[in-house]
Write a protein that holds these residues in place. Sequence first.
Motif, short mmCIF file in Angstrom:
data_model
loop_
_atom_site.label_atom_id
_atom_site.label_comp_id
_atom_site.label_asym_id
_atom_site.label_seq_id
_atom_site.Cartn_x
_atom_site.Cartn_y
_atom_site.Cartn_z
N GLY A 97 4.01 4.80 -4.61
CA GLY A 97 3.08 5.02 -3.51
C GLY A 97 3.09 3.90 -2.49
O GLY A 97 2.76 4.10 -1.34
N GLY A 98 3.46 2.71 -2.90
CA GLY A 98 3.38 1.56 -2.00
C GLY A 98 2.41 0.55 -2.57
O GLY A 98 1.26 0.89 -2.81
N LEU A 99 2.90 -0.68 -2.79
CA LEU A 99 2.05 -1.70 -3.40
C LEU A 99 0.82 -1.97 -2.56
O LEU A 99 0.92 -2.12 -1.34
CB LEU A 99 2.83 -3.01 -3.57
CG LEU A 99 3.80 -3.10 -4.74
CD1 LEU A 99 4.51 -4.43 -4.72
CD2 LEU A 99 3.06 -2.92 -6.04
N VAL A 145 15.32 4.98 -0.83
CA VAL A 145 15.19 5.55 0.51
C VAL A 145 14.12 4.80 1.31
O VAL A 145 14.29 4.47 2.47
CB VAL A 145 14.85 7.05 0.43
CG1 VAL A 145 14.67 7.63 1.82
CG2 VAL A 145 15.94 7.79 -0.32
N ARG A 146 13.00 4.55 0.64
CA ARG A 146 11.90 3.80 1.29
C ARG A 146 11.56 2.60 0.43
O ARG A 146 10.73 2.69 -0.47
CB ARG A 146 10.66 4.68 1.43
CG ARG A 146 10.67 5.60 2.63
CD ARG A 146 9.31 6.27 2.79
NE ARG A 146 8.27 5.30 3.12
CZ ARG A 146 7.99 4.94 4.37
NH1 ARG A 146 8.65 5.47 5.36
NH2 ARG A 146 7.04 4.06 4.60
N PRO A 147 12.19 1.44 0.72
CA PRO A 147 12.04 0.29 -0.17
C PRO A 147 10.60 -0.19 -0.37
O PRO A 147 10.33 -0.93 -1.29
CB PRO A 147 12.86 -0.80 0.52
CG PRO A 147 13.81 -0.06 1.37
CD PRO A 147 13.12 1.19 1.80
N THR A 148 9.66 0.21 0.46
CA THR A 148 8.29 -0.23 0.22
C THR A 148 7.41 0.92 -0.26
O THR A 148 6.19 0.85 -0.19
CB THR A 148 7.67 -0.84 1.49
OG1 THR A 148 7.90 0.06 2.57
CG2 THR A 148 8.27 -2.17 1.81
N GLY A 149 8.01 1.98 -0.78
CA GLY A 149 7.21 3.07 -1.34
C GLY A 149 6.75 4.04 -0.26
O GLY A 149 6.95 3.82 0.93
N GLY A 204 -1.93 5.54 -1.62
CA GLY A 204 -0.58 5.64 -2.18
C GLY A 204 -0.63 5.78 -3.69
O GLY A 204 0.14 6.56 -4.27
N ALA A 205 -1.54 5.06 -4.34
CA ALA A 205 -1.61 5.10 -5.80
C ALA A 205 -1.99 6.49 -6.28
O ALA A 205 -1.41 7.01 -7.24
CB ALA A 205 -2.63 4.07 -6.30
N VAL A 206 -2.95 7.11 -5.57
CA VAL A 206 -3.39 8.44 -5.99
C VAL A 206 -2.24 9.44 -5.83
O VAL A 206 -1.91 10.21 -6.74
CB VAL A 206 -4.63 8.88 -5.17
CG1 VAL A 206 -5.00 10.31 -5.50
CG2 VAL A 206 -5.80 7.94 -5.47
N LEU A 224 -5.50 6.83 -11.59
CA LEU A 224 -6.56 5.85 -11.86
C LEU A 224 -5.96 4.51 -12.27
O LEU A 224 -6.41 3.45 -11.82
CB LEU A 224 -7.48 6.39 -12.97
CG LEU A 224 -8.69 5.52 -13.32
CD1 LEU A 224 -9.60 5.36 -12.12
CD2 LEU A 224 -9.46 6.11 -14.49
N ILE A 225 -4.90 4.57 -13.10
CA ILE A 225 -4.23 3.33 -13.49
C ILE A 225 -3.65 2.64 -12.24
O ILE A 225 -3.85 1.45 -12.01
CB ILE A 225 -3.09 3.61 -14.50
CG1 ILE A 225 -3.66 4.26 -15.76
CG2 ILE A 225 -2.34 2.34 -14.83
CD1 ILE A 225 -2.59 4.70 -16.75
N GLY A 226 -2.97 3.44 -11.42
CA GLY A 226 -2.35 2.90 -10.21
C GLY A 226 -3.40 2.34 -9.25
O GLY A 226 -3.22 1.28 -8.66
#
Lengths: 315, 235, 293
Positions: free
Chosen positions: C236-238, C281-285, C243-245, C21-23
């Motif tokens: 998760g990715g900005l 490994v994955r610079p953008t999440g 992604g946030a969940v 939820l915060i994310g």
Amino acid sequence: MENARDSRVRVMVWAGVVAALTLGFAIVPFLTDNLSFMFYMMLWIIMASAFNFVAGLAGYMPFGYVAFYGVGAYATGILYKTLEFPIPLALIGAGLTGATVGLLLAPTLRLRGVYFGIVSLALAMAAKLTISLMPADLTGGSLGLILSSANDPLAAYYAMFVVLLLLLATATWLSMSRTGTALRAIRDDQEAAAVVGVNVVSTRMKAWISAAVFPALVGGVEAWYTNAIDLESSFNLLITAKSIVYAMAGGLGYLVGPILGSGLLYGVDQLIWRQFPTLNLLLLGVIIVLLMLMLPRGIVGAFAQRFSKLRKYIP
Amino acid sequence: MLRIEGLRKNFGGLKALDGLDFEVPPRSILGVLGMNGSGKTTMLNCINGVYIASSGSIQLDGKELTGLKPAQIFDRGVGRTFQVPRVFSRMTLWDNLAVPLLSRSMTRAERDEIRATWLKKVHLFDLRHNYAEELSGGQQKLLELARIMVSRPKLVLLDEPFAGVNPTLSRLLIDVIRDMPGETGCSVVLVSHDLTSIYELSHDIIVMHEGRILARGDAETVQSNPDVVEAYLGA
Amino acid sequence: MNELLLQGLVNGIILGTIYALIGLSLNVIFGVLRVVNFAHGEFIILGAYGAYFAQKLLGLSPFLAMPLIFLAFAAMGYGLYFVLIKRLAKSDDPEHASLLVMFGVAIALGALMLIFFEADSRSLSYTLDPPFFMFGSVIVPTAKLVALGIIVVITAVLAFFLYRTLPGKALRAIIMNRDAVQIVGVNLERMSALTFGLGLGLAGITGVLVALIFPAFSPFIGQDYTLIGFIVIVLGGLGHPVGAVVGGIIFGLTEQTALVYTSGTTATLLGFLLLIGVILVRPTGLFGREALK
């Protein structure tokens, strides 16, 4: 060529600033009882200027900047207290530790923008937790380390002075050499810089390591000066906050920016609001907001924008 | 000079470049026409190493460029400009032109001279102490061109140099580009969808469509090619 | 399966949804405004104080206070957008500028709470009956179960809003391509202000939940929540709602299962290491796209 004269003037202005700082801080202990004020003035000038190396010259915002400071403080404490190194060697050890941590964290430089800032913040927290997990007979555990046997404020003052001289030399090299031009190009547009032949990775590494060594040295000298090291104050996020604010208030990207910003704001900070720590914190927050909204390029940056003719003379 | 064979670039399943073959002779201007999404910019990105080609070969004077990084390809003598100008915005024009010369061994006088020459050529010399961000979009394109030319490249890749440039500056830009091969001995790959300037400047033209070369030849041949007419006029 | 581990997994999922939820609220704000809300944790704590004072002064239960706090925070966010965020768009580097402004807000807000609410830890004196449920050998406090239910409902409502309603679709369109949206004639400014309101409103609700399920809160701990939120969204990715969940639940599970075997410090450290590992490994999440520079 006209341009050669312009850059000579700029170099002379900078030489004047360096001379004034050197002379001023060298003789202060003979003129005042308030050694502490001038000691911390130097500390913030160094912290803000080294922050400028990555933020102003290379365009990275390390929100976990305090990690280098904390690591330097602990390296000094452990080397002196547990391994019984003499203080000068312990301080050199702190600088080397800072450089090593910088190298370890170098892979994060390929992250961009806010990703870098956030990961840097997480790394600072991770560094703090790692130290808290180390054996207590090495780090002093939750009590921290006390270095009372090394107590010598005047010597610590001059150690900080030496660090200041090293900083000024590094700043001169980073900004006035080809490296400085390459760094500014990377800051403005990394991809375009690569396309005109700038080796992005090695150039920004120079700025990054420089920006890692100085806070580590400062953390070590400050630990010597106060004789006390503990996790909460060595890894306090406010150290990052103040470095950023002082550097930005003066103007990122200019050598004189962080120096001016630290001098002014630290002075105000100490002279007026020392008695009210919480209010001081509130003001720090408000100043950051106001600066970003009103003066995003800092005092020097705003001056350069207003008087564009004089810009070429500002180091 | 530049020789490209079987150049392909895939993004996932999408074939952005689907087998390109062409050559650019010394001291010549090759015009590249094509609609948006025909692969023009992708091709430039492959040549100067921003993208890595999926297959095929890119040779400059007989030496392979594929696999090198952009900075290394620049050192081999390939310069480029971008569709949206990418100048170093918070540096002066004078410092902008210093960047490509950082890795060159030149005396200070030589560096100053070539910078002054090119700034004068693009009519920006009087603004040399201004920040690049203070220039108009068109002037930034001129600055970008000068920034490449000070390094005396063998091959210059220009991506839409006339887009968003007002007619006066556009005229200046055309004149500068026309004289470049003769004055400096470089070759130019000129990507644009502005037909008039391509016809005016190019010695040779290729027309790209969906990652392939649809037609090639001089202005007249290309103009009368039925495939080109169909693709462009939708007839 | 090991009973302790099972308990850890259950805790991980419940806390993970709070982190999610915060994310989620951070990502909605970042996606639409390109603003990284460094002060999110402080707003969460302010929400917790809201619940505390609503109960103490007005006698409201946290569940009644929740919608009121949401509305109050949303209104505050709507206003703050015009005071703080709007002007940043013109700066050299809007993302960094926003990060710094919100950093300043975080420090100022933390200090204000310290001045007005004092440094002591507070806790909500509110108990549910029964205080906990047993599922086999796994103990779940009722408060956590209720919080889980509320978060699931909020997430569902938010998903419905984003993917099924017109303003929600406009919002997602802004996340995908700001410039194109401007051409289409969406009122970007109003949408942006509403988004910031929505983000802060969610922070207020998160605060009420935090007050409900954690034993205590104080003005100092806002930073911790901000950091968790940052880890979750970078993981998760900005800007990516899904992604946030996912990031939140992964982080919650890692932290809580690690807690079964080691100390709290090591568990937190493992959470950080997870972030660093993923990002290298994955610079953008996990769900990030290359385009997000």
